[in-house]
Design a protein around this motif. Sequence first.
Motif, PDB file in Angstrom:
ATOM      1  N   MET A  28       0.964  -1.214   0.085  1.00  0.00           N
ATOM      2  CA  MET A  28       0.091   0.071  -0.013  1.00  0.00           C
ATOM      3  C   MET A  28       0.899   1.278   0.000  1.00  0.00           C
ATOM      4  O   MET A  28       1.472   1.503   1.164  1.00  0.00           O
ATOM      5  N   ARG A  29       0.836   1.978  -1.072  1.00  0.00           N
ATOM      6  CA  ARG A  29       1.689   3.195  -1.156  1.00  0.00           C
ATOM      7  C   ARG A  29       1.354   4.236  -0.281  1.00  0.00           C
ATOM      8  O   ARG A  29      -0.216   4.504  -0.331  1.00  0.00           O
ATOM      9  N   GLY A  30       1.953   4.992   0.332  1.00  0.00           N
ATOM     10  CA  GLY A  30       1.714   6.207   1.173  1.00  0.00           C
ATOM     11  C   GLY A  30       0.967   5.935   2.425  1.00  0.00           C
ATOM     12  O   GLY A  30       0.623   6.888   3.190  1.00  0.00           O
ATOM     13  N   VAL A  31       1.108   4.546   2.917  1.00  0.00           N
ATOM     14  CA  VAL A  31       0.632   4.364   4.360  1.00  0.00           C
ATOM     15  C   VAL A  31       1.735   3.629   4.917  1.00  0.00           C
ATOM     16  O   VAL A  31       2.419   2.548   4.609  1.00  0.00           O
ATOM     17  N   MET A  32       1.793   4.050   6.470  1.00  0.00           N
ATOM     18  CA  MET A  32       2.828   3.423   7.193  1.00  0.00           C
ATOM     19  C   MET A  32       2.320   3.079   8.541  1.00  0.00           C
ATOM     20  O   MET A  32       1.654   3.956   9.282  1.00  0.00           O
ATOM     21  N   VAL A  33       2.264   1.894   8.903  1.00  0.00           N
ATOM     22  CA  VAL A  33       1.916   1.338  10.101  1.00  0.00           C
ATOM     23  C   VAL A  33       2.989   0.987  10.969  1.00  0.00           C
ATOM     24  O   VAL A  33       3.863   0.059  10.710  1.00  0.00           O
ATOM     25  N   SER A  34       3.095   1.303  12.271  1.00  0.00           N
ATOM     26  CA  SER A  34       4.078   0.783  13.219  1.00  0.00           C
ATOM     27  C   SER A  34       3.236   0.470  14.468  1.00  0.00           C
ATOM     28  O   SER A  34       2.220   0.988  14.970  1.00  0.00           O
ATOM     29  N   VAL A  35       3.955  -0.386  14.991  1.00  0.00           N
ATOM     30  CA  VAL A  35       3.534  -0.798  16.380  1.00  0.00           C
ATOM     31  C   VAL A  35       4.182  -0.415  17.645  1.00  0.00           C
ATOM     32  O   VAL A  35       5.361  -0.258  17.746  1.00  0.00           O
ATOM     33  N   THR A  36       3.413   0.772  18.402  1.00  0.00           N
ATOM     34  CA  THR A  36       4.092   1.362  19.168  1.00  0.00           C
ATOM     35  C   THR A  36       4.360   0.840  20.592  1.00  0.00           C
ATOM     36  O   THR A  36       5.285   1.044  21.130  1.00  0.00           O
ATOM     37  N   ARG A  37       3.241   0.012  21.098  1.00  0.00           N
ATOM     38  CA  ARG A  37       3.411  -0.739  22.227  1.00  0.00           C
ATOM     39  C   ARG A  37       2.761  -1.980  22.167  1.00  0.00           C
ATOM     40  O   ARG A  37       1.528  -2.224  21.654  1.00  0.00           O
ATOM     41  N   CYS A  38       3.181  -2.815  23.096  1.00  0.00           N
ATOM     42  CA  CYS A  38       2.183  -4.098  23.124  1.00  0.00           C
ATOM     43  C   CYS A  38       2.244  -4.590  24.516  1.00  0.00           C
ATOM     44  O   CYS A  38       3.287  -4.228  25.293  1.00  0.00           O
ATOM     45  N   ARG A  39       1.154  -5.146  24.972  1.00  0.00           N
ATOM     46  CA  ARG A  39       1.042  -5.287  26.371  1.00  0.00           C
ATOM     47  C   ARG A  39       0.424  -6.850  26.337  1.00  0.00           C
ATOM     48  O   ARG A  39      -0.557  -6.971  25.480  1.00  0.00           O
ATOM     49  N   ILE A  40       0.981  -7.688  27.134  1.00  0.00           N
ATOM     50  CA  ILE A  40       0.326  -8.982  27.120  1.00  0.00           C
ATOM     51  C   ILE A  40      -0.204  -9.200  28.698  1.00  0.00           C
ATOM     52  O   ILE A  40       0.266  -8.823  29.736  1.00  0.00           O
ATOM     53  N   SER A  41      -1.334 -10.166  28.578  1.00  0.00           N
ATOM     54  CA  SER A  41      -1.890 -10.541  30.053  1.00  0.00           C
ATOM     55  C   SER A  41      -0.940 -11.322  30.852  1.00  0.00           C
ATOM     56  O   SER A  41      -0.214 -11.918  30.275  1.00  0.00           O
ATOM     57  N   PRO A  42      -1.075 -11.364  32.244  1.00  0.00           N
ATOM     58  CA  PRO A  42      -0.453 -12.158  32.801  1.00  0.00           C
ATOM     59  C   PRO A  42      -0.346 -13.589  32.512  1.00  0.00           C
ATOM     60  O   PRO A  42       0.735 -14.362  32.730  1.00  0.00           O
ATOM     61  N   ASP A  43      -1.369 -14.053  32.051  1.00  0.00           N
ATOM     62  CA  ASP A  43      -1.623 -15.481  31.782  1.00  0.00           C
ATOM     63  C   ASP A  43      -1.072 -15.611  30.269  1.00  0.00           C
ATOM     64  O   ASP A  43      -1.344 -16.854  29.785  1.00  0.00           O
ATOM     65  N   ALA A  49      -2.146  -4.786  21.143  1.00  0.00           N
ATOM     66  CA  ALA A  49      -1.109  -4.202  20.247  1.00  0.00           C
ATOM     67  C   ALA A  49      -1.761  -2.578  20.173  1.00  0.00           C
ATOM     68  O   ALA A  49      -2.894  -2.362  19.637  1.00  0.00           O
ATOM     69  N   TYR A  50      -0.857  -1.619  20.273  1.00  0.00           N
ATOM     70  CA  TYR A  50      -1.172  -0.150  19.883  1.00  0.00           C
ATOM     71  C   TYR A  50      -0.665   0.241  18.424  1.00  0.00           C
ATOM     72  O   TYR A  50       0.761   0.011  18.470  1.00  0.00           O
ATOM     73  N   LEU A  51      -1.324   0.504  17.633  1.00  0.00           N
ATOM     74  CA  LEU A  51      -0.892   0.847  16.110  1.00  0.00           C
ATOM     75  C   LEU A  51      -0.783   2.444  15.906  1.00  0.00           C
ATOM     76  O   LEU A  51      -1.627   2.988  16.297  1.00  0.00           O
ATOM     77  N   SER A  52       0.215   2.669  15.321  1.00  0.00           N
ATOM     78  CA  SER A  52       0.409   4.146  14.928  1.00  0.00           C
ATOM     79  C   SER A  52       0.222   4.084  13.347  1.00  0.00           C
ATOM     80  O   SER A  52       0.904   3.342  12.811  1.00  0.00           O
ATOM     81  N   GLU A  90      -4.321 -14.369  21.895  1.00  0.00           N
ATOM     82  CA  GLU A  90      -5.522 -13.571  21.162  1.00  0.00           C
ATOM     83  C   GLU A  90      -4.870 -12.126  20.997  1.00  0.00           C
ATOM     84  O   GLU A  90      -4.555 -11.510  21.943  1.00  0.00           O
ATOM     85  N   LEU A  91      -5.142 -11.713  19.639  1.00  0.00           N
ATOM     86  CA  LEU A  91      -4.843 -10.247  19.452  1.00  0.00           C
ATOM     87  C   LEU A  91      -5.828  -9.242  19.546  1.00  0.00           C
ATOM     88  O   LEU A  91      -6.957  -9.546  18.931  1.00  0.00           O
ATOM     89  N   ARG A  92      -5.599  -8.366  20.013  1.00  0.00           N
ATOM     90  CA  ARG A  92      -6.421  -7.035  20.190  1.00  0.00           C
ATOM     91  C   ARG A  92      -5.583  -5.747  19.623  1.00  0.00           C
ATOM     92  O   ARG A  92      -4.633  -5.611  20.026  1.00  0.00           O
ATOM     93  N   PHE A  93      -6.239  -4.939  18.582  1.00  0.00           N
ATOM     94  CA  PHE A  93      -5.711  -3.819  18.219  1.00  0.00           C
ATOM     95  C   PHE A  93      -6.400  -2.693  18.392  1.00  0.00           C
ATOM     96  O   PHE A  93      -7.582  -2.813  18.321  1.00  0.00           O
ATOM     97  N   PHE A  94      -5.513  -1.568  18.903  1.00  0.00           N
ATOM     98  CA  PHE A  94      -6.158  -0.232  18.958  1.00  0.00           C
ATOM     99  C   PHE A  94      -5.052   0.817  18.372  1.00  0.00           C
ATOM    100  O   PHE A  94      -4.237   0.644  18.322  1.00  0.00           O
TER     101      PHE A  94
END
Length: 111
Positions: A28-43, A49-52, A90-94
């Motif tokens: 996809m030209r002109g679009v940049m997605v980066s993962v700024t932070r990941c948090r994992i549950s204790p189990d 994952a937080y996407l910029s 399981e993945l969750r994106f914000f």
Amino acid sequence: MQETRQNRIARLLQKELSLIFQSQTRMMRGVMVSVTRCRISPDLSICTAYLSVFPSEKADEIISNVNANEKTIRYELGTRVRHQMRIIPELRFFIDDSLDYIEHIDELLKK
């Protein structure tokens, strides 16, 4: 408070997810997605994952596309980390809109 193991796994997942998004958004030209932070549950069952997204106007479109393809992203992640983890979380994106917030504050301070 996250433990050392959670932090190591979160860094691993952040790195691998960023590589997955980098290879997928190359088409996809002109679009940049980066993962700024990941948090994992204790189990280790849920990864948040937080996407910029740049440009931020396409953020809603990208996040809806990512959520629609969550199972294929999880499968791709599983093939990459199968030797480090037994169960792929399981993945969750914000959207991470902290850069937009900083830009808005800078505009207000310039006035």
